[in-house]
Design a protein around this motif. Structure first.
Motif, mmCIF file in Angstrom:
data_model
loop_
_atom_site.group_PDB
_atom_site.id
_atom_site.type_symbol
_atom_site.label_atom_id
_atom_site.label_comp_id
_atom_site.label_asym_id
_atom_site.label_seq_id
_atom_site.Cartn_x
_atom_site.Cartn_y
_atom_site.Cartn_z
ATOM 1 N N LEU A 59 -132.078 -15.336 -39.521
ATOM 2 C CA LEU A 59 -130.543 -15.800 -39.759
ATOM 3 C C LEU A 59 -129.834 -14.847 -40.417
ATOM 4 N N GLY A 60 -130.346 -13.719 -41.038
ATOM 5 C CA GLY A 60 -129.674 -12.836 -41.634
ATOM 6 C C GLY A 60 -128.699 -12.018 -40.666
ATOM 7 N N ILE A 61 -127.511 -11.750 -41.215
ATOM 8 C CA ILE A 61 -126.636 -11.104 -40.554
ATOM 9 C C ILE A 61 -126.663 -9.528 -41.043
ATOM 10 N N ASN A 62 -127.350 -8.586 -40.160
ATOM 11 C CA ASN A 62 -127.517 -7.089 -40.610
ATOM 12 C C ASN A 62 -126.916 -5.970 -39.995
ATOM 13 N N ASP A 63 -125.903 -6.246 -39.120
ATOM 14 C CA ASP A 63 -125.212 -5.334 -38.388
ATOM 15 C C ASP A 63 -123.885 -5.183 -38.592
ATOM 16 N N LEU A 64 -123.286 -5.571 -40.015
ATOM 17 C CA LEU A 64 -122.005 -5.269 -40.305
ATOM 18 C C LEU A 64 -122.105 -3.897 -41.120
ATOM 19 N N PRO A 65 -120.789 -3.374 -41.097
ATOM 20 C CA PRO A 65 -120.638 -2.007 -41.686
ATOM 21 C C PRO A 65 -121.288 -2.084 -43.039
ATOM 22 N N ASN A 66 -122.060 -0.911 -43.595
ATOM 23 C CA ASN A 66 -122.718 -0.865 -44.687
ATOM 24 C C ASN A 66 -121.940 -1.405 -45.873
ATOM 25 N N HIS A 67 -120.722 -0.652 -46.101
ATOM 26 C CA HIS A 67 -119.977 -1.148 -47.034
ATOM 27 C C HIS A 67 -119.657 -2.438 -47.304
ATOM 28 N N VAL A 68 -119.789 -3.463 -46.322
ATOM 29 C CA VAL A 68 -119.600 -4.855 -46.538
ATOM 30 C C VAL A 68 -120.813 -5.480 -47.482
ATOM 31 N N TYR A 69 -121.781 -4.818 -47.519
ATOM 32 C CA TYR A 69 -122.853 -5.313 -48.120
ATOM 33 C C TYR A 69 -122.912 -4.847 -49.589
ATOM 34 N N ASP A 70 -122.424 -3.792 -49.931
ATOM 35 C CA ASP A 70 -122.086 -3.369 -51.053
ATOM 36 C C ASP A 70 -120.996 -4.086 -51.939
ATOM 37 N N VAL A 71 -120.086 -4.899 -51.176
ATOM 38 C CA VAL A 71 -119.001 -5.546 -52.041
ATOM 39 C C VAL A 71 -119.558 -6.810 -52.923
ATOM 40 N N ASP A 72 -119.212 -7.024 -53.888
ATOM 41 C CA ASP A 72 -119.237 -8.258 -54.796
ATOM 42 C C ASP A 72 -118.454 -9.271 -54.219
ATOM 43 N N TRP A 73 -118.781 -10.049 -53.508
ATOM 44 C CA TRP A 73 -117.670 -11.018 -52.883
ATOM 45 C C TRP A 73 -117.495 -12.371 -54.025
ATOM 46 N N ASP A 74 -116.270 -12.427 -54.301
ATOM 47 C CA ASP A 74 -115.968 -13.605 -55.068
ATOM 48 C C ASP A 74 -115.608 -14.817 -54.417
ATOM 49 N N VAL A 75 -115.086 -14.786 -53.274
ATOM 50 C CA VAL A 75 -115.064 -16.025 -52.290
ATOM 51 C C VAL A 75 -115.324 -15.818 -50.983
ATOM 52 N N ILE A 76 -116.347 -16.799 -50.304
ATOM 53 C CA ILE A 76 -116.807 -16.567 -48.954
ATOM 54 C C ILE A 76 -116.356 -17.951 -47.957
ATOM 55 N N LEU A 77 -115.784 -17.862 -47.148
ATOM 56 C CA LEU A 77 -115.246 -19.018 -46.369
ATOM 57 C C LEU A 77 -116.154 -19.138 -45.064
ATOM 58 N N VAL A 78 -116.616 -20.028 -44.608
ATOM 59 C CA VAL A 78 -117.373 -20.006 -43.467
ATOM 60 C C VAL A 78 -116.822 -20.942 -42.595
ATOM 61 N N ASP A 79 -116.096 -20.292 -41.589
ATOM 62 C CA ASP A 79 -115.222 -21.249 -40.604
ATOM 63 C C ASP A 79 -115.575 -20.391 -39.350
ATOM 64 N N GLY A 80 -116.656 -19.886 -39.066
ATOM 65 C CA GLY A 80 -117.188 -19.335 -37.773
ATOM 66 C C GLY A 80 -118.566 -19.072 -37.703
ATOM 67 N N PRO A 81 -119.148 -18.627 -36.852
ATOM 68 C CA PRO A 81 -118.759 -18.868 -35.395
ATOM 69 C C PRO A 81 -118.687 -20.221 -34.964
ATOM 70 N N SER A 82 -118.462 -20.425 -33.567
ATOM 71 C CA SER A 82 -118.157 -21.623 -32.888
ATOM 72 C C SER A 82 -119.673 -22.457 -32.971
ATOM 73 N N GLY A 83 -119.617 -23.650 -33.119
ATOM 74 C CA GLY A 83 -120.516 -24.617 -32.836
ATOM 75 C C GLY A 83 -120.553 -25.887 -32.202
ATOM 76 N N GLU A 84 -119.578 -25.844 -31.357
ATOM 77 C CA GLU A 84 -119.125 -27.280 -30.738
ATOM 78 C C GLU A 84 -120.214 -27.635 -29.559
ATOM 79 N N TRP A 85 -120.812 -26.779 -29.123
ATOM 80 C CA TRP A 85 -121.598 -27.317 -28.121
ATOM 81 C C TRP A 85 -122.999 -26.482 -28.293
ATOM 82 N N PRO A 86 -124.121 -27.068 -27.586
ATOM 83 C CA PRO A 86 -125.472 -26.504 -27.939
ATOM 84 C C PRO A 86 -125.751 -25.148 -27.998
#
Length: 321
Positions: free
Chosen positions: A199-226
């Motif tokens: 369940l870990g997303i590990n293929d984002l650009p390296n610098h994304v993992y170095d940022v201390d995120w203050d706010v995270i919004l989960v509005d994706g990906p799609s999940g309306e069907w099996p």
């Protein structure tokens, strides 16, 4: 004029007639003219600096004022206007005002600059970018073509694509695998760039993992069907990023949209924890996650886990507005 003056000065100082006349009067005349010339040049330079120098403090003050104003959040009137026009648009699938307000309020209270990570390119994307004025906003979407198109249309937007390998119908098995690996690959505190957790997303650009995120919004990906990817990975990843912060604020606000659905509610309870939920609407849940010790191997307290196990099944249809 400056070249002519210089030439005349040289003619006065070096003119052969003066040099040939070796008398005392001529020497005194030469000294007087030289002194007068040097005095004139010094006065000219001093006067020029005196004229220009008063404007410099004003320029510095103006520059500082502009810099300070750039670091201020958007005025409440601008925020309210942006929200108003978004919810009044004719687009069918958009957030309602109470849900947008949760995100807007969190961003407004966030320190500037605010680091804002959003899973999903949606109708509200430009709104999120605008509300996080002067902050860093990064979007992650499942559709690489749409992400590229959106960046082309809006160069100010920073978007990346992720290839999800999960299916919403596999939620129970995937959550169980995280529990089994909570002390290894699926630890609550880790650098996901090197993780092999399902369940870990590990293929984002390296610098994304170095940022201390203050706010995270989960509005994706799609999940309306099996067979849709579902939001198991994005919720799990949000929980790990929040607990693994190295600096900045010790707390991260994680907001999950479509919380009425099974995947969002179950994974929210498992990886973000009911004890951390501070607000909710019919569609939205707001969690505040504390930075955790690297030796932490449980996402939630035992009390939270018991409550989740005893909870009734979540609704699978959208509540009426």
């Amino acid at each position: 004029m400056k070249n002519n003056n210089t030439t005349n000065t040289k003619l006065i100082l070096l003119h052969p007639y003066i040099q040939k006349q070796g008398g005392p009067n001529r020497l005194w005349l030469l000294a007087f003219v030289s002194f007068f010339t040097l005095t004139f040049l010094a006065t000219l330079i001093y006067s020029r600096d005196s004229i220009l120098s008063p404007s410099r403090p004003h320029a510095d003050l103006h520059r500082d004022a502009v810099s300070n104003s750039d670091n201020l959040p958007l005025p409440a009137t601008v925020v309210n206007a942006l929200i108003h026009y978004v919810i009044r648009s004719n687009y069918t699938y958009h957030m309602q005002q109470p849900d947008i307000k949760i995100v807007a309020d969190v961003l407004r209270k966030c320190s500037v600059p605010c680091n804002f990570l959003v899973f999903g390119l949606t109708h509200e994307t430009l709104l999120w970018k605008a509300l996080n004025h002067n902050g860093r906003t990064v979007f992650v979407d499942e559709n690489r073509y749409y992400a590229a198109y959106f960046e082309e249309q809006h160069p100010e937007v920073d978007a990346y694509d992720v290839q999800y390998t999960t299916k919403a119908s596999e939620m129970k098995e995937l959550v169980a695998s995280v529990k089994e690996q909570s002390r290894n690959e699926c630890r609550p505190v880790q650098n996901l760039l090197f993780s092999e957790c399902k369940l870990g997303i590990n293929d984002l650009p390296n610098h994304v993992y170095d940022v201390d995120w203050d706010v995270i919004l989960v509005d994706g990906p799609s999940g309306e069907w099996p067979d849709a990817p579902g939001r198991m990975s994005s919720i799990f990843t949000a929980g790990v990023l929040a607990r693994s912060k190295k600096g900045g604020s010790p707390r991260t606000h994680v907001i999950v949209h479509d919380y009425y659905r099974d995947v969002e509610r179950v994974c929210g309870d498992e990886f973000l924890c009911r004890e951390n939920r501070v607000a909710s609407t019919n569609m939205m849940a707001h969690f505040v996650i504390e930075r955790a010790d690297p030796n932490t191997f449980e996402f939630c307290s035992k009390c939270n886990q018991t409550a989740s196990a005893d909870a009734s099944p979540a609704r699978t249809t959208s509540p009426s507005s």
